[in-house]
Write an enzyme that holds these catalytic residues in place. Structure first.
Site, PDB file in Angstrom:
ATOM      1  N   LYS A   1     103.649  94.134  42.658  1.00  0.00           N
ATOM      2  CA  LYS A   1     103.525  93.383  41.531  1.00  0.00           C
ATOM      3  C   LYS A   1     103.298  92.023  42.128  1.00  0.00           C
ATOM      4  CE  LYS A   1     107.160  93.550  38.415  1.00  0.00           C
ATOM      5  NZ  LYS A   1     108.226  93.845  38.014  1.00  0.00           N
TER       6      LYS A   1
ATOM      7  N   SER B   1     107.342  95.678  33.237  1.00  0.00           N
ATOM      8  CA  SER B   1     106.534  94.544  33.830  1.00  0.00           C
ATOM      9  C   SER B   1     105.697  95.014  34.884  1.00  0.00           C
ATOM     10  CB  SER B   1     107.468  93.383  34.202  1.00  0.00           C
ATOM     11  OG  SER B   1     108.337  93.731  35.247  1.00  0.00           O
TER      12      SER B   1
ATOM     13  N   SER C   1     111.535  97.814  33.940  1.00  0.00           N
ATOM     14  CA  SER C   1     109.938  97.198  34.437  1.00  0.00           C
ATOM     15  C   SER C   1     109.371  98.351  35.546  1.00  0.00           C
ATOM     16  CB  SER C   1     110.168  96.207  35.206  1.00  0.00           C
ATOM     17  OG  SER C   1     110.446  94.826  34.184  1.00  0.00           O
TER      18      SER C   1
END
Ligand SMILES: *[C@@H]1O[C@H](CO)[C@@H](O)[C@H](O)[C@H]1NC(C)=O
Ligand SMILES: *[C@@H]1O[C@H](CO)[C@@H](O)[C@H](O)[C@H]1NC(C)=O
Length: 523
Positions: A127, A202, A226
C-alpha cells in the site's frame, strides 16, 4: 427514561442514514461487470505452489512476474488500484533470481541458503503508505503529492531478504485514515465485483488488486481495520498480526507512541496457505513468539461467537447472509471436529468506536485538523468542508466531517473518556480469560458487504466491528465466505488472544477448504 429516548433517537438517526445511503446508492447504479478472463494459470496458483515450482526450475520467476505485470495492466482500468509500479526493475530482479537458481540446479554453485528463502522470486505489492525506495510515498494526501521514498520500510527490506520482488504500489484513502480508498491525488478505487462499490480501506487498492488476480500477496497495515475491512469488501484473506511482531518503521503517518499497542502490519492474499509464509517473511525476530510451525489441532479449539456487536443503535444491523455464513461455519466445526461452541453476549463490544477514538488519543497525539495538514497548524475543517462542496478543498470529505465532530467531543481527560477506558480494560481482562490459549472468536468484520461509492459517511461507525480487536491488541484474520445475494463478497473475522495468530490462521485455512474462500470476479 432519558436512556430510552436517546436509544430511540439513535435508532431514528440510523433509519435516516439508511435512507440517505439508499438514495445515494440509487444515484450510482450497480456496475456488476465481470473483469477480463484469467488466461494465464500462473495467476491461479498460491505462493506456496509457485515457490516450489520456481525453486525446482519448473517455472521461471520472470514468467510469474510478467504474468502479474500483464494482469495489472488488464484490470487497472476497471479498479484503479495501482498508483505506481516498477515493472522493469521487478523483471530484472526476477531474471537475476532465475540465473542464480539455474546455477544452483546445474551444480555450479552451492547456495542452499538461497533455496530456503520463502518468497524466492515471487512478486508482491504494497500500500502507498509504506516506503519502497524511489517509489511514490504520499499516503494519498494531496499535500504529499510527488513525494518519493528515500529508503525502504523495514518490512520491505525483510520481504526482499526473503526473496520477494515488489511490483506495484496501491491506492489508499487520504492519510490511511478512512475506509474508502478515495483520495485527491489518484481518485477512488473500484470494487472488482461491482465497480459502483467501494474497495474498503485503508489497504483498499491491495485488496482489490489481489481479488482481481493483479497481485499474488500484499502488505497492509491495520490500526482500525485497514487490513480486514478491505479484505471483507473484496473477498480475500487478510491477517492483522499481533502488534510488535512485524516492524512498522517506514510508514506515513509515522505512528505516535500511544498507537503502538493497536497498530500492526500483516498480509493480504487470495489463498489462506499464503498467510504464514508472508507473515514469516515480513516479521522480525519476535515471530518466534507466534510458534507458527506448531501444528494446530482444530478439535482442541473452543469457538466463541457473536452475531452482532451487542446492539450499537448507530450501526447497521448485521445482514442475514453474513449471520448465516457465521452460523454455517460454527456448525461445520461442531459437526466435523466436535468442538465446544459458546455464544457470547458482551454488550461492551458495541462501544468499540468510542474506545478506539480515545485509545488513539492516549499519550501524545495530533488532532485530525492538524494531522490532515501534515501535523502542522490546524486547518479549519468546517471551512474546508464547505469548500469541498465546490471541489475547492485539498482534503477528502469524510475526514473533514470527522475533524468537525472532533471539535465537539469530550477531551481525553474528561470523566467520560476515563470511564470508557476503564470499561475497555475490564472487557480486555474478561476476554483474555474467556479465550485463554485455545479460544477463537468469530465476529462480523462489517455488518454489511461493500457499500456504494460516497456512502461510507452514512455507515461510518460500522468499522467499530474491526476496531474492537485493535483496542484489545488481539490478532484477527478476515475469512471470505463466498458472494452474497448482490454478488459482492461476504465473510467474517476470527480473532484470538495475543500471540495466538496460528489459531486464527488455521481456522482460515480450514474455512477455505470447507467453503471455497476467494471467488473469481472474472469469467
Ligand atoms: C529497497 O528495496 C528494493 C526493492 O526490493 C531493493 O531492490 C533495494 O535493494 C532496497 N534498497 C535498499 C537500500 O535496501
Ligand atoms: C475537482 O478539481 C480537480 C482539480 O483540483 C479536478 O481535477 C477534478 O476534475 C474536479 N472534479 C470535479 C468533479 O469537478
Amino acid at each position: 427514561m432519558f436512556e430510552t429516548l436517546l436509544h430511540f433517537f439513535f435508532k431514528l438517526s440510523r433509519a435516516l442514514l439508511d435512507c440517505l445511503s439508499i438514495v445515494f446508492g440509487l444515484l450510482n447504479p450497480s456496475k456488476v461487470r465481470r473483469l477480463p478472463p484469467i488466461s494465464d494459470s500462473i495467476l491461479l496458483r498460491s505462493s506456496v505452489e509457485l515457490s516450489r515450482k520456481i525453486k525446482s526450475g519448473e517455472l521461471r520467476s520472470e514468467q510469474v512476474v510478467k504474468a502479474y505485470c500483464k494482469r495489472i495492466e488488464q484490470v487497472q482500468p476497471f479498479i484503479n488500484a495501482v498508483v505506481d509500479s516498477r515493472f522493469e526493475k521487478a523483471l530484472e530482479e526476477a531474471r537475476e533470481v532465475d540465473r542464480k537458481i539455474a546455477e544452483i540446479l546445474s551444480g555450479k554453485v552451492d547456495e542452499e541458503l538461497l533455496l530456503s528463502k520463502p518468497l524466492l522470486g515471487l512478486p508482491f505489492t504494497c500500500k502507498d503508505s509504506i516506503a519502497i525506495k524511489d517509489m511514490n510515498f504520499d499516503a494519498g494526501s494531496l499535500l504529499l503529492k510527488g513525494n518519493k521514498a528515500t529508503n525502504n520500510a523495514t518490512v520491505i527490506n525483510n520481504l526482499c531478504k526473503s526473496g520477494g520482488i515488489p511490483v506495484a504500489l496501491t491506492n489508499v484513502p487520504e492519510l490511511v485514515l478512512w475506509w474508502d480508498s478515495d483520495n485527491r491525488i489518484y481518485g477512488r478505487g473500484n470494487n472488482p465485483y461491482d465497480l459502483s462499490r467501494i474497495t474498503g480501506g485503508s489497504s483498499g487498492g491491495e485488496a482489490a488488486l489481489i481479488a482481481a488476480c493483479g497481485s499474488l500477496v500484499g502488505v497492509g497495515s491495520d490500526i482500525g481495520g485497514s487490513i480486514r475491512l478491505p479484505s471483507m469488501c473484496c473477498g480475500v484473506f487478510g491477517h492483522r498480526t499481533t502488534p510488535g511482531v512485524i516492524p512498522i518503521e517506514g510508514m506515513y503517518p509515522p505512528p505516535c507512541d500511544g498507537w503502538l499497542p493497536y497498530l500492526s502490519f500483516g498480509p493480504l492474499c487470495r489463498y489462506a496457505v499464503d498467510i504464514i509464509p508472508m507473515l514469516k517473511a515480513m516479521a522480525g525476530p519476535e515471530v518466534e513468539r507466534l510458534n507458527l510451525d506448531k501444528k494446530v489441532d482444530l478439535s482442541k479449539l473452543k469457538i466463541y461467537y457473536m452475531l452482532n456487536d451487542g446492539g450499537n443503535p448507530l450501526n447497521s444491523p448485521v445482514s442475514e447472509e453474513i449471520q448465516l455464513s457465521m452460523k454455517q461455519a460454527v456448525k461445520y466445526f461442531e459437526n466435523k471436529y466436535k468442538v465446544e461452541i459458546i455464544k457470547l453476549d458482551l454488550k461492551e463490544m458495541r462501544d468499540a468506536f468510542l474506545f478506539w477514538i480515545y485509545a488513539m488519543k492516549s499519550g501524545d497525539y495530533y488532532t485530525l485538523s492538524s494531522e490532515l495538514n501534515l501535523r502542522k497548524n490546524e486547518i479549519n475543517p468546517l471551512l474546508e468542508l464547505i469548500k469541498s462542496i465546490f471541489n475547492l478543498s485539498r482534503f477528502t470529505r469524510p475526514l473533514l466531517l470527522l475533524a468537525c465532530l472532533e471539535k465537539f467531543s469530550p477531551s481525553p481527560d474528561s470523566k467520560f473518556a476515563k470511564s470508557l477506558m476503564r470499561k475497555l480494560d475490564n472487557l480486555k481482562l474478561k476476554l483474555l480469560k474467556i479465550l485463554g490459549s485455545d479460544g477463537v472468536f468469530f465476529y462480523p468484520t462489517l455488518p454489511i458487504p461493500a457499500v456504494k461509492h460516497k456512502t461510507t459517511i452514512f455507515s461510518g461507525l460500522n468499522c467499530g466491528y474491526t476496531m474492537i480487536f485493535n483496542v484489545l491488541s488481539f490478532p484477527a484474520t478476515h475469512c471470505p465466505m463466498g458472494l452474497g445475494k448482490e454478488n459482492v463478497p461476504i465473510g467474517f473475522q476470527v480473532a484470538s488472544s495475543p500471540f495466538n495468530d496460528r489459531l486464527t490462521i488455521a481456522v482460515a485455512c480450514e474455512l477455505e477448504r470447507a467453503f471455497g474462500g476467494w471467488v473469481s470476479p472474472s469469467f
